[in-house]
Enzyme design. Structure first.
Site, short mmCIF file in Angstrom:
data_model
loop_
_atom_site.label_atom_id
_atom_site.label_comp_id
_atom_site.label_asym_id
_atom_site.label_seq_id
_atom_site.Cartn_x
_atom_site.Cartn_y
_atom_site.Cartn_z
N ASN A 61 0.86 -1.18 0.00
CA ASN A 61 0.00 0.00 0.00
C ASN A 61 0.90 1.24 0.00
O ASN A 61 1.69 1.42 0.93
CB ASN A 61 -0.87 -0.05 1.27
CG ASN A 61 -1.85 1.09 1.33
OD1 ASN A 61 -1.69 2.12 0.68
ND2 ASN A 61 -2.89 0.91 2.13
N ASN A 88 1.12 5.22 -10.55
CA ASN A 88 -0.22 5.10 -11.13
C ASN A 88 -1.29 4.81 -10.08
O ASN A 88 -2.45 5.13 -10.29
CB ASN A 88 -0.19 3.98 -12.18
CG ASN A 88 -1.59 3.56 -12.59
OD1 ASN A 88 -2.22 4.19 -13.42
ND2 ASN A 88 -2.09 2.48 -11.98
N SER A 140 -4.23 13.71 -13.81
CA SER A 140 -5.57 13.66 -14.42
C SER A 140 -5.91 15.04 -14.96
O SER A 140 -5.48 16.06 -14.40
CB SER A 140 -6.62 13.28 -13.38
OG SER A 140 -7.92 13.49 -13.90
N TYR A 153 -9.87 14.79 -5.09
CA TYR A 153 -9.17 14.16 -6.22
C TYR A 153 -8.44 15.22 -7.07
O TYR A 153 -7.26 15.07 -7.41
CB TYR A 153 -10.19 13.41 -7.06
CG TYR A 153 -9.63 12.61 -8.21
CD1 TYR A 153 -8.98 11.40 -7.99
CD2 TYR A 153 -9.77 13.05 -9.54
CE1 TYR A 153 -8.48 10.65 -9.05
CE2 TYR A 153 -9.28 12.31 -10.60
CZ TYR A 153 -8.64 11.11 -10.35
OH TYR A 153 -8.15 10.37 -11.41
N ALA A 155 -7.45 18.16 -6.14
CA ALA A 155 -6.31 18.71 -5.38
C ALA A 155 -5.13 17.74 -5.42
O ALA A 155 -3.98 18.16 -5.59
CB ALA A 155 -6.74 18.99 -3.94
P1 NAI Z 1 -8.45 1.26 -11.11
O1 NAI Z 1 -9.32 1.49 -9.93
O2 NAI Z 1 -8.94 0.41 -12.23
O3 NAI Z 1 -7.03 0.67 -10.61
C1 NAI Z 1 -6.36 1.26 -9.54
C2 NAI Z 1 -5.14 0.47 -9.19
O4 NAI Z 1 -4.49 1.12 -8.09
C3 NAI Z 1 -5.43 -0.96 -8.71
O5 NAI Z 1 -4.40 -1.81 -9.14
C4 NAI Z 1 -5.37 -0.82 -7.18
O6 NAI Z 1 -4.97 -2.01 -6.54
C5 NAI Z 1 -4.28 0.22 -7.04
N1 NAI Z 1 -4.31 0.93 -5.76
C6 NAI Z 1 -5.31 1.67 -5.23
N2 NAI Z 1 -4.93 2.16 -4.04
C7 NAI Z 1 -3.68 1.70 -3.80
C8 NAI Z 1 -2.76 1.86 -2.76
N3 NAI Z 1 -3.06 2.57 -1.68
N4 NAI Z 1 -1.54 1.26 -2.86
C9 NAI Z 1 -1.21 0.53 -3.95
N5 NAI Z 1 -2.05 0.34 -4.98
C10 NAI Z 1 -3.27 0.92 -4.91
O7 NAI Z 1 -8.06 2.72 -11.61
P2 NAI Z 1 -7.63 3.29 -13.05
O8 NAI Z 1 -8.82 3.88 -13.67
O9 NAI Z 1 -6.84 2.29 -13.77
O10 NAI Z 1 -6.71 4.51 -12.60
C11 NAI Z 1 -5.30 4.42 -12.50
C12 NAI Z 1 -4.73 5.82 -12.31
O11 NAI Z 1 -5.13 6.65 -13.39
C13 NAI Z 1 -5.22 6.51 -11.05
O12 NAI Z 1 -4.18 7.28 -10.49
C14 NAI Z 1 -6.32 7.41 -11.55
O13 NAI Z 1 -6.52 8.52 -10.73
C15 NAI Z 1 -5.74 7.82 -12.90
N6 NAI Z 1 -6.74 8.30 -13.83
C16 NAI Z 1 -7.76 7.48 -14.26
C17 NAI Z 1 -8.68 7.97 -15.16
C18 NAI Z 1 -9.82 7.13 -15.68
O14 NAI Z 1 -10.66 7.68 -16.39
N7 NAI Z 1 -9.90 5.84 -15.38
C19 NAI Z 1 -8.60 9.34 -15.67
C20 NAI Z 1 -7.50 10.11 -15.17
C21 NAI Z 1 -6.61 9.58 -14.29
#
Ligand code: NAI
Length: 245
Positions: A61, A88, A140, A153, A155
């Protein structure tokens, strides 16, 4: 660039954008350190078996400094060097400002922004010694334009952009680059959670009128890692959303 024998760490790579980025580097031949909060994707390692590079999974984490240290240490133990860190891992906890609890604000900042800081701080001595390396922060478009219900988010993501530029300036003399990618709406579980009406409203706000894919983001991550003369930049992968303000 040859990716054989290079090591890439991608936090939060069990699914979504992180997994897409990890796959792109693995296809290019890199060794990968995958990460998620716990053992949440049993099929993960098997799905990477076809690629040339070696892959390890380190649960952890990014809210915990000890976990950040362990992710990097296990990567070094397995592969002997770290070439790319992709921050990420990220979460949302959306609610309107007046209803937002301080914990909801702080938790999103702690994962998205402080988590990135922890990882960067831990990997930096290694990159400095190598005089080589790239850090890519997944920010983002919301961090640039704001959004109703996403004060925490937005911020955190705006903070990641400031972090990116400061790290880029501090580490440039060592030939270490640091850039941010600002995705718009990408099809993952994070956006799947929205209802159809929300999705339609959002599509209307995207000049290209469609959501992006994890691969769209992954291509840019690979591009940034290969270009040694780009640093301190924010690259939008958002179908033009940032132009709408
Ligand atoms: P998702 O929810 O599908 O995947 C998130 C990943 O982060 C998962 O592997 C989860 O295990 C991991 N995770 C969450 N909290 C964690 C922690 N405390 N420690 C370690 N791992 C942790 O999310 P998604 O959509 O793939 O997003 C990935 C990144 O892209 C994020 O930073 C999100 O803010 C950013 N993002 C996503 C957008 C979207 O439209 N899906 C748009 C802009 C940015």
């Amino acid at each position: 660039m040859m990716w054989e024998n290079k090591t890439v760490i991608v936090t939060g790579s069990t699914k979504g954008i992180g997994r897409g980025i990890a796959e792109a580097f693995a296809k290019a031949g890199a060794n990968l350190v995958l990460n998620g909060r716990q053992n949440e994707a049993p099929d993960l390692l098997a799905s990477f078996a076809a690629y040339k590079g070696q892959v390890i999974y380190v649960p952890g984490n990014v809210q915990h400094l000890e976990d950040a240290k362990r992710i990097i240490k296990e990567g070094m133990n397995a592969f002997g060097q770290i070439d790319v860190l992709v921050n990420n891992a990220g979460i949302t906890q959306d609610t309107l400002l007046l209803r937002m609890k301080e914990e909801q604000f702080e938790q999103v900042i702690d994962v998205n922004l402080t988590g990135s800081f922890r990882m960067i701080q831990q990997v930096t001595p290694i990159l400095m010694k190598q005089r080589f390396g790239t850090i890519i922060n997944i920010a983002s478009v919301i961090g640039e334009v704001g959004n109703v219900g996403q004060a925490n988010y937005a911020a955190s993501k705006a903070g990641m952009i400031g972090l990116t530029k400061s790290v880029a300036k501090e580490l440039a003399s060592r030939q270490i680059t640091c850039n941010a990618i600002a995705p718009g709406f990408i099809e993952t579980d994070m956006t799947e959670a929205m209802n159809d009406r929300m999705k339609e409203t959002i599509q209307d706000q995207i000049p290209l009128k469609r959501l992006g894919s994890p691969e769209d983001v992954a291509k840019v991550a690979l591009f940034l890692a290969e270009h040694r003369y780009i640093t301190g930049q924010v690259i939008n992968v958002d179908g033009g959303m940032v132009m709408q303000g």
